[in-house]
Design a protein around this motif. Structure first.
Motif, PDB file in Angstrom:
ATOM      1  N   LYS A   1      -6.664   2.813   7.676  1.00 60.63           N
ATOM      2  CA  LYS A   1      -7.499   1.631   7.468  1.00 60.63           C
ATOM      3  C   LYS A   1      -6.715   0.519   6.771  1.00 60.63           C
ATOM      4  O   LYS A   1      -6.839  -0.660   7.096  1.00 60.63           O
ATOM      5  CB  LYS A   1      -8.736   2.007   6.655  1.00 60.63           C
ATOM      6  N   TYR A   2      -5.882   0.891   5.797  1.00 57.21           N
ATOM      7  CA  TYR A   2      -5.110  -0.098   5.049  1.00 57.21           C
ATOM      8  C   TYR A   2      -3.655   0.343   4.991  1.00 57.21           C
ATOM      9  O   TYR A   2      -3.361   1.479   4.600  1.00 57.21           O
ATOM     10  CB  TYR A   2      -5.654  -0.254   3.624  1.00 57.21           C
ATOM     11  N   SER A   3      -2.757  -0.542   5.407  1.00 57.58           N
ATOM     12  CA  SER A   3      -1.340  -0.206   5.382  1.00 57.58           C
ATOM     13  C   SER A   3      -0.493  -1.306   4.752  1.00 57.58           C
ATOM     14  O   SER A   3       0.642  -1.067   4.359  1.00 57.58           O
ATOM     15  CB  SER A   3      -0.835   0.070   6.797  1.00 57.58           C
ATOM     16  N   THR A  48      -8.043  -5.922   2.682  1.00 56.41           N
ATOM     17  CA  THR A  48      -8.273  -4.970   1.596  1.00 56.41           C
ATOM     18  C   THR A  48      -9.729  -4.508   1.665  1.00 56.41           C
ATOM     19  O   THR A  48     -10.517  -5.048   2.461  1.00 56.41           O
ATOM     20  CB  THR A  48      -8.017  -5.624   0.215  1.00 56.41           C
ATOM     21  N   LYS A  53     -12.952  -6.201   3.835  1.00 55.29           N
ATOM     22  CA  LYS A  53     -13.699  -5.357   4.783  1.00 55.29           C
ATOM     23  C   LYS A  53     -15.204  -5.512   4.592  1.00 55.29           C
ATOM     24  O   LYS A  53     -15.976  -5.509   5.567  1.00 55.29           O
ATOM     25  CB  LYS A  53     -13.283  -3.887   4.591  1.00 55.29           C
ATOM     26  N   VAL A  80       0.864  -1.177   0.000  1.00 57.22           N
ATOM     27  CA  VAL A  80       0.000   0.000   0.000  1.00 57.22           C
ATOM     28  C   VAL A  80       0.901   1.226   0.000  1.00 57.22           C
ATOM     29  O   VAL A  80       1.803   1.341   0.835  1.00 57.22           O
ATOM     30  CB  VAL A  80      -0.920   0.023   1.237  1.00 57.22           C
TER      31      VAL A  80
END
Length: 367
Positions: free
Chosen positions: A32-34, A40, A44, A17
């Protein structure tokens, strides 16, 4: 997630990401996304669906139903702890307890599924987990979930329940005092025998520790498989009603046969735990067992004569399956001893065809 008018969420695959800045990278714990291991936008969607159905604070997705069993046990059992597990549990759960928890110096004790609130007498200061399964695997004992969970929580333990048989459409463990609800999404939510996946839906009290353990173990679900479960979720209610209807129809028919000793289906009025089932569950599914009037060789002839029922493990898919049950690992909940136990998974085939196939089996069993 924006879907630009499409009715299905897109499949978002990815490991890396990209961040907008070094400051964003430094603050990645609040994003939220790292990284792909954290899920993903596709995963979710399914997590949120399951959390809503279960009435949970959060849901973790993992690569198999067994992983959904082992993740919360690893999250809440530590060296020196005492864990209580229902004796009618799914056998791979017992194997994990023997092979992994024992090596971690965790003491595992199995309890009678009918113990109810008296489980308080088995609680120790070091009891950290009470693990339930409702109904019991293969033999379908119905526990008093509320009484067990209340006693466990009063004793300082967390509770987790394998809810694969009923799905949250027929039973919501968190509403009955459990801290976590476990599912093999491989089964009814997937519904087509073409994927492996599991989930753990947790209340607010247990969510952070569960999520931290999932992150530390580095396990999550594949977005492509998640998309298949999302597809299955759209028809889950319709399919489950058909599984339930035909299974109950065949279970009632089996009860009328002289070559069947007993039928183990919680929704049958004749079943020992039927009243306990009605108090807690809103419906049943397509999995049940029966005791054949005969010996092991008769059971082998019965199974080998089937042509629509496949001989295979797992269940919850579109196809009907049959398997001879081995209860030799039980220590308390021994199950019926009047003959061989055969488990049936009732799929989506016509009831008349399935009955005719079973009749072929019974004819062959007579020798």
């Amino acid at each position: 997630m924006s879907m630009h008018g499409f009715v299905n969420p897109p499949i978002v695959r990815g490991s890396t990401v990209l961040f907008e800045s070094t400051a964003a990278m430094a603050d990645r714990k609040n994003l939220k996304y790292s990284y792909g291991l954290a899920g993903t936008p596709t995963t979710k969607v399914l997590e949120d669906q399951l959390s809503e159905l279960e009435g949970a604070h959060g849901t973790a997705l993992v690569p198999s139903g067994l992983a959904a069993v082992t993740l919360p046990l690893l999250a809440f059992a530590s060296a020196g702890d005492h864990v209580l597990v229902v004796d009618s549990v799914y056998s791979p759960t017992r194997r994990f307890c023997h092979q992994v928890l024992k090596r971690m110096n965790v003491t595992v004790e199995y309890y009678d599924p009918y113990i109810g609130g008296a489980i308080a007498d088995l609680m120790r200061p070091e009891t950290s987990v009470v693990f339930l399964e409702a109904p019991g695997s293969n033999t379908f004992e119905i526990q008093d979930v509320r009484a067990i969970c209340d006693a466990a929580v009063a004793g300082g333990a967390v509770t987790m329940l394998d809810n694969t048989w009923a799905t949250p459409l027929h039973f919501r463990p968190l509403d009955h005092g459990a801290d976590m609800s476990i599912h093999a999404l491989t089964k009814y939510p997937g519904g087509h025998s073409d994927l492996l996946m599991g989930s753990v839906s947790a209340n607010r009290k247990t969510w952070d520790q569960l999520l931290k353990t999932q992150t530390a173990l580095g396990i999550n679900a594949n977005p492509d498989d998640v998309s298949l479960v999302l597809r299955g979720m759209k028809t889950l209610g319709v399919r489950l009603r058909q599984h339930e209807k035909v299974a109950l129809e065949l279970a009632k028919w089996l009860e009328t046969r002289d070559d069947v000793r007993s039928v183990l289906h919680p929704a049958l009025p004749s079943f020992t735990d039927h009243e306990a089932f009605k108090r807690q569950f809103s419906g049943s599914s397509g999995l049940f067992s029966f005791v054949l009037d005969g010996d092991a060789m008769a059971a082998t002839r019965f199974l080998d004569a089937l042509t629509i029922f496949g001989l295979g493990y797992s269940w919850g898919g579109h196809e009907s399956l049959a398997v001879l049950v081995d209860l030799s690992d039980r220590t308390i909940a021994a199950g019926p001893e009047t003959g061989p136990l055969i488990r049936l998974q009732i799929g989506l085939e016509d009831a008349e065809d399935l009955q005719a196939d079973l009749e072929r089996g019974f004819e062959a069993a007579m020798g």
